[in-house]
Scaffold this motif. Structure first.
Motif, PDB file in Angstrom:
ATOM      1  N   PHE A  80       0.834  -1.199   0.000  1.00  0.00           N
ATOM      2  CA  PHE A  80       0.000   0.000   0.000  1.00  0.00           C
ATOM      3  C   PHE A  80       0.870   1.250   0.000  1.00  0.00           C
ATOM      4  O   PHE A  80       0.579   2.223  -0.690  1.00  0.00           O
ATOM      5  N   GLU A  81       1.964   1.214   0.778  1.00  0.00           N
ATOM      6  CA  GLU A  81       2.875   2.357   0.863  1.00  0.00           C
ATOM      7  C   GLU A  81       3.492   2.670  -0.495  1.00  0.00           C
ATOM      8  O   GLU A  81       3.710   3.835  -0.830  1.00  0.00           O
ATOM      9  N   ASP A  82       3.775   1.640  -1.296  1.00  0.00           N
ATOM     10  CA  ASP A  82       4.336   1.842  -2.635  1.00  0.00           C
ATOM     11  C   ASP A  82       3.350   2.561  -3.554  1.00  0.00           C
ATOM     12  O   ASP A  82       3.744   3.220  -4.515  1.00  0.00           O
ATOM     13  N   LYS A  83       2.072   2.433  -3.263  1.00  0.00           N
ATOM     14  CA  LYS A  83       1.025   3.009  -4.109  1.00  0.00           C
ATOM     15  C   LYS A  83       0.598   4.410  -3.653  1.00  0.00           C
ATOM     16  O   LYS A  83      -0.100   5.116  -4.383  1.00  0.00           O
ATOM     17  N   LEU A  84       1.013   4.812  -2.451  1.00  0.00           N
ATOM     18  CA  LEU A  84       0.530   6.060  -1.872  1.00  0.00           C
ATOM     19  C   LEU A  84       0.827   7.297  -2.723  1.00  0.00           C
ATOM     20  O   LEU A  84      -0.027   8.166  -2.862  1.00  0.00           O
ATOM     21  N   ASN A  85       2.035   7.400  -3.287  1.00  0.00           N
ATOM     22  CA  ASN A  85       2.363   8.595  -4.072  1.00  0.00           C
ATOM     23  C   ASN A  85       1.401   8.787  -5.234  1.00  0.00           C
ATOM     24  O   ASN A  85       0.866   9.879  -5.420  1.00  0.00           O
ATOM     25  N   VAL A  86       1.192   7.744  -6.019  1.00  0.00           N
ATOM     26  CA  VAL A  86       0.311   7.911  -7.182  1.00  0.00           C
ATOM     27  C   VAL A  86      -1.139   8.096  -6.757  1.00  0.00           C
ATOM     28  O   VAL A  86      -1.899   8.778  -7.438  1.00  0.00           O
ATOM     29  N   MET A  87      -1.509   7.529  -5.623  1.00  0.00           N
ATOM     30  CA  MET A  87      -2.859   7.753  -5.110  1.00  0.00           C
ATOM     31  C   MET A  87      -3.023   9.228  -4.731  1.00  0.00           C
ATOM     32  O   MET A  87      -4.058   9.835  -5.009  1.00  0.00           O
TER      33      MET A  87
END
Length: 135
Positions: free
Chosen positions: A63-70
């Motif tokens: 989830f942390e890897d996806k946070l920036n694009v989210m």
């Protein structure tokens, strides 16, 4: 602009990645996609941002890897005058992080109305002269 040039560099970097780049070069792939998405947001290129966002959501390991694009996607909604969608998306992200801000109802509009109702019991002077909160 500088962000257009930067996006071009990141896009070229992505084009050089091999077919199984998410498996073989995960950290590099994630970094390139994150930075390209940030540039796309800054350039107002919502189409490219959406494509990059979908890739990271699909192949991101945590989830942390996806946070920036989210975050970038949420900002793009707000910048596109889609504020209610942006707020809902932000609240969804926060709830996935264990922060639940939906206590006052099922929608942002309900929260805004509840806040207005609570504030209507006070005059402007009362609100302006309220002491600042401290720990």
């Amino acid at each position: 602009s500088d962000f257009e040039a930067a996006y071009s560099y990141f896009d070229n970097g992505i084009s050089f990645l091999r077919k199984k780049h998410w498996e073989e070069h995960y950290a590099l792939s994630l970094e390139l996609f994150d930075l390209a998405a940030k540039c796309a947001l800054t350039n107002g290129d919502t189409v490219s941002l959406q494509l990059l966002y979908e890739q990271v959501l699909t192949y991101g390991r945590t989830f942390e890897d996806k946070l920036n694009v989210m975050y970038f996607s949420t900002c793009a909604l707000a910048f596109s005058s889609r504020l209610p969608e942006s707020i809902e998306k932000g609240l969804d992200i926060l709830s996935q992080l264990g922060i639940d801000l939906r206590g006052c109802g099922s929608s942002v509009e309900d929260c805004v109305q509840e806040t207005k109702d609570l504030l209507s019991a006070h005059t402007d002077d009362e609100l302006l002269n309220t002491r600042r909160m401290t720990d």
